[in-house]
Write a protein that holds these residues in place. Structure first.
Motif, short mmCIF file in Angstrom:
data_model
loop_
_atom_site.label_atom_id
_atom_site.label_comp_id
_atom_site.label_asym_id
_atom_site.label_seq_id
_atom_site.Cartn_x
_atom_site.Cartn_y
_atom_site.Cartn_z
N THR A 28 0.83 -1.21 0.00
CA THR A 28 0.00 0.00 0.00
C THR A 28 0.87 1.25 0.00
N LYS A 29 1.89 1.24 0.83
CA LYS A 29 2.82 2.39 0.90
C LYS A 29 3.60 2.53 -0.41
N GLN A 30 4.02 1.40 -0.95
CA GLN A 30 4.73 1.41 -2.23
C GLN A 30 3.84 2.00 -3.32
N GLY A 31 2.59 1.56 -3.37
CA GLY A 31 1.65 2.08 -4.37
C GLY A 31 1.36 3.55 -4.18
N GLY A 32 1.32 4.00 -2.92
CA GLY A 32 1.07 5.42 -2.65
C GLY A 32 2.19 6.30 -3.17
N ILE A 33 3.44 5.81 -2.99
CA ILE A 33 4.60 6.57 -3.48
C ILE A 33 4.56 6.67 -5.01
N ILE A 34 4.15 5.57 -5.65
CA ILE A 34 4.05 5.58 -7.12
C ILE A 34 2.94 6.53 -7.57
N SER A 35 1.76 6.39 -7.00
CA SER A 35 0.58 7.06 -7.55
C SER A 35 0.47 8.53 -7.18
N ILE A 36 1.13 8.97 -6.10
CA ILE A 36 1.02 10.38 -5.72
C ILE A 36 1.66 11.28 -6.79
#
Length: 307
Positions: A28-36
């Motif tokens: 989830t954190k990895q995806g947040g860094i990508i998508s922000i």
């Protein structure tokens, strides 16, 4: 970011997984860094459209490149998850603005019968950049068995180089004839149009008159105007404008939903889950994105012929 996600030292730095295996435990954190980044780019697109109409396409590209340069430098200097989240928003704003202004500039300076192919060349360059990044990632995977911080910091810093080139060179280009006409600089607009067309014949003069006529009726873009178009509240410009805007939006959404964005951002991760070794992950990721260049070249060549 595809290559960055595969670097164990990056996984440790932003606290999303285990070191030295590089296994991500907080997806989830990895995806947040990508998508922000894309959130910043969405804002940047509005900002780019607004700036391009007010300060010109060239000045808009210049200031957008500054955002991209600062954001890239901050990403390369990442000291934790919060740090890179802020840095990626800044980079996204710059890239979004560049993405909004560049196709407009190219469309406004190209002939109608070559406009599709010229815009296609933009995306050839886009895939070329992605491919180069993945092959650099492949090479860096051999440094200290892939555990070095250089593996991911250099990748993030590398995006600063094209931004620097853009900053140094963009002011050498003239602004587009349509922008110059929209701010009343008609003689400059004529000179630029004759220069880019390579002649001052009757067809060019007719195009210049059409540009001037359109510029007199044009209004500057804004987020409020865009919302009015989407809600069908602005019927003065053209019939079914809201419907056409929604068609464009959903075509873009569906293009991303084919999986191309996931492949771009997560190639090594997906290939790792498929059981490939670290070296094969990076090699195949480079190959996948290199093939994208071929598809884009084909589309650039046929779009003006087939529609």
């Amino acid at each position: 970011m595809g290559g960055v996600n595969a670097a164990p030292d990056y996984v440790r730095e932003v606290s999303i997984g285990e070191y030295p295996s590089g296994t991500v435990t907080d997806q989830t954190k990895q995806g947040g860094i990508i998508s922000i980044y894309y959130l910043g780019a969405l804002f940047g697109c509005f900002l780019g459209g607004w700036a391009g109409d007010r300060i010109g396409r060239i000045n808009g590209l210049f200031f957008s490149a500054i955002f991209a340069l600062v954001g890239g430098a901050l990403q390369a200097a990442t000291q934790g998850a919060t740090f890179i989240l802020v840095a990626r928003v800044i980079t996204g704003v710059g890239t979004g603005a560049l993405t909004a202004i560049t196709p407009v500039y190219i469309a406004e300076t190209s002939r109608a019968d070559h406009r599709g192919s010229f815009l296609g060349y933009v995306f050839i360059a886009n895939y070329l950049g992605i491919s180069v990044a993945y092959w650099i990632s492949f090479g860096l995977a051999f440094v200290d068995d892939g555990l070095s911080a250089v593996r991911w910091r250099f990748l993030l810093a590398f995006q600063c180089f094209p931004a620097i080139i853009l900053l140094c060179g963009i002011k050498l280009l003239p602004d587009s004839p349509r922008y110059l006409a929209s701010v009343g600089r008609y003689e400059e607009a004529r000179e630029v149009l004759e220069h880019v067309r390579g002649s001052a014949d009757e067809r060019v003069q007719r195009e210049f008159k059409e540009i001037c006529a359109v510029s007199e009726e044009a209004t500057r873009t804004s987020p409020a105007e865009f919302i009015k178009v989407l809600c069908g509240l602005d019927k003065s410009r053209a019939p079914h404008l809201g419907r056409r805007a929604w068609l464009c939006i959903w075509l873009q959404v569906m293009a991303s939903w084919t999986g191309v964005t996931a492949v771009t951002a997560y190639s090594p991760v997906l290939l790792s889950q498929a059981g490939y070794s670290s070296i094969k992950q990076n090699g195949l990721a480079g190959g996948l994105n290199t093939i994208g260049i071929v598809g884009t070249i084909i589309s650039a060549q046929i779009v003006d012929r087939l529609g």
